[in-house]
Design a protein around this motif. Structure first.
Motif, PDB file in Angstrom:
ATOM      1  N   HIS A   7      58.812  73.333   2.815  1.00 36.64           N
ATOM      2  CA  HIS A   7      58.268  74.631   2.433  1.00 36.64           C
ATOM      3  C   HIS A   7      58.888  74.990   1.100  1.00 36.64           C
ATOM      4  O   HIS A   7      60.090  74.823   0.897  1.00 36.64           O
ATOM      5  CB  HIS A   7      58.618  75.678   3.496  1.00 36.64           C
ATOM      6  N   PRO A   8      58.096  75.495   0.130  1.00 37.16           N
ATOM      7  CA  PRO A   8      58.648  75.764  -1.204  1.00 37.16           C
ATOM      8  C   PRO A   8      59.764  76.793  -1.237  1.00 37.16           C
ATOM      9  O   PRO A   8      60.558  76.799  -2.165  1.00 37.16           O
ATOM     10  CB  PRO A   8      57.436  76.255  -2.008  1.00 37.16           C
ATOM     11  N   ALA A   9      59.852  77.670  -0.255  1.00 34.31           N
ATOM     12  CA  ALA A   9      60.905  78.689  -0.266  1.00 34.31           C
ATOM     13  C   ALA A   9      62.115  78.267   0.570  1.00 34.31           C
ATOM     14  O   ALA A   9      63.006  79.051   0.806  1.00 34.31           O
ATOM     15  CB  ALA A   9      60.354  80.012   0.247  1.00 34.31           C
ATOM     16  N   LEU A  10      62.137  77.025   1.026  1.00 38.51           N
ATOM     17  CA  LEU A  10      63.271  76.550   1.804  1.00 38.51           C
ATOM     18  C   LEU A  10      64.091  75.568   0.972  1.00 38.51           C
ATOM     19  O   LEU A  10      63.545  74.765   0.217  1.00 38.51           O
ATOM     20  CB  LEU A  10      62.816  75.851   3.089  1.00 38.51           C
ATOM     21  N   ARG A  23      64.684  82.430  -5.031  1.00 36.39           N
ATOM     22  CA  ARG A  23      63.358  81.967  -5.439  1.00 36.39           C
ATOM     23  C   ARG A  23      62.271  82.921  -4.940  1.00 36.39           C
ATOM     24  O   ARG A  23      61.347  83.253  -5.671  1.00 36.39           O
ATOM     25  CB  ARG A  23      63.112  80.564  -4.908  1.00 36.39           C
ATOM     26  N   ILE A  24      62.398  83.382  -3.713  1.00 38.86           N
ATOM     27  CA  ILE A  24      61.430  84.331  -3.159  1.00 38.86           C
ATOM     28  C   ILE A  24      61.430  85.606  -3.994  1.00 38.86           C
ATOM     29  O   ILE A  24      60.376  86.140  -4.341  1.00 38.86           O
ATOM     30  CB  ILE A  24      61.740  84.633  -1.681  1.00 38.86           C
ATOM     31  N   ARG A  25      62.608  86.114  -4.334  1.00 34.88           N
ATOM     32  CA  ARG A  25      62.714  87.321  -5.141  1.00 34.88           C
ATOM     33  C   ARG A  25      62.093  87.095  -6.514  1.00 34.88           C
ATOM     34  O   ARG A  25      61.356  87.930  -7.024  1.00 34.88           O
ATOM     35  CB  ARG A  25      64.171  87.753  -5.279  1.00 34.88           C
ATOM     36  N   ALA A  28      58.359  87.180  -6.271  1.00 40.04           N
ATOM     37  CA  ALA A  28      57.873  88.551  -6.068  1.00 40.04           C
ATOM     38  C   ALA A  28      57.907  89.330  -7.380  1.00 40.04           C
ATOM     39  O   ALA A  28      56.943  90.016  -7.731  1.00 40.04           O
ATOM     40  CB  ALA A  28      58.705  89.264  -4.999  1.00 40.04           C
ATOM     41  N   VAL A  29      58.991  89.220  -8.126  1.00 43.05           N
ATOM     42  CA  VAL A  29      59.102  89.896  -9.418  1.00 43.05           C
ATOM     43  C   VAL A  29      57.985  89.419 -10.344  1.00 43.05           C
ATOM     44  O   VAL A  29      57.309  90.233 -10.987  1.00 43.05           O
ATOM     45  CB  VAL A  29      60.495  89.668 -10.058  1.00 43.05           C
ATOM     46  N   ALA A  30      57.763  88.117 -10.412  1.00 41.51           N
ATOM     47  CA  ALA A  30      56.725  87.565 -11.286  1.00 41.51           C
ATOM     48  C   ALA A  30      55.339  88.072 -10.891  1.00 41.51           C
ATOM     49  O   ALA A  30      54.517  88.409 -11.752  1.00 41.51           O
ATOM     50  CB  ALA A  30      56.770  86.039 -11.262  1.00 41.51           C
TER      51      ALA A  30
END
Length: 121
Positions: A7-10, A23-25, A28-30
Motif C-alpha cells: 500500500h503506498p501509505a505503508l 506521506r499521508i499528511r 493531504a496538503v498537496a
C-alpha cells in the motif's frame, strides 16, 4: 513467485508495517492546496454550533462534491481558529476531510466578503 504490492501509505519497519503518516499528511496538503489555488468557483457558508460558536466555510467543487478548503471557527468566547492546507489541524481541531452538503449540513450561504472578514481577522 507472486509479486507483492505494498500500500503506498505503508512503510516497512523491521518485520512489520507502519503507516507513513508524513506521506499521508503531505498528500493531504498537496490535495487541498491544489484545490484552493486552482479554484475558479468558491462557495461560502456559515453554521452555528450548539455551543454558540460560528463556523465559516469556503468550499470548492471537486468531482461533483463540495470540498472545504478553508474553515474558521469563531468560538463563543471570541477565539478564532483557522484551518486550510497551510494548517490542517492543531490542538483545537482541524480542516474537515469530508465533502459537505449545504442543505443536509444546515449551512447558510453567505457572501464571500463576510467569509473574508472573519478569515482575515
Amino acid at each position: 513467485m507472486e509479486a507483492r504490492t505494498e500500500h503506498p501509505a505503508l512503510a516497512r519497519w523491521h518485520d512489520g508495517r507502519v503507516v507513513d503518516l508524513e506521506r499521508i499528511r503531505a498528500e493531504a496538503v498537496a490535495y487541498f492546496r491544489a484545490l484552493d489555488e486552482k479554484a475558479t468557483l468558491r462557495h461560502h457558508f456559515r453554521h452555528a454550533d450548539e455551543d454558540g460558536g460560528l463556523w465559516y466555510i469556503e468550499a470548492v467543487p471537486d468531482r461533483g462534491e463540495l470540498i472545504v478548503v478553508k474553515q474558521a471557527e469563531l468560538t463563543s468566547a471570541g477565539r478564532l481558529h483557522r484551518y486550510s492546507w497551510e494548517r490542517l489541524e492543531d490542538e483545537h481541531g482541524g480542516l474537515t476531510d469530508q465533502a459537505i452538503a449545504p442543505e443536509g449540513d444546515l449551512l447558510e450561504a453567505i457572501p464571500a466578503e463576510e467569509f473574508q472578514r472573519v478569515w482575515t481577522r
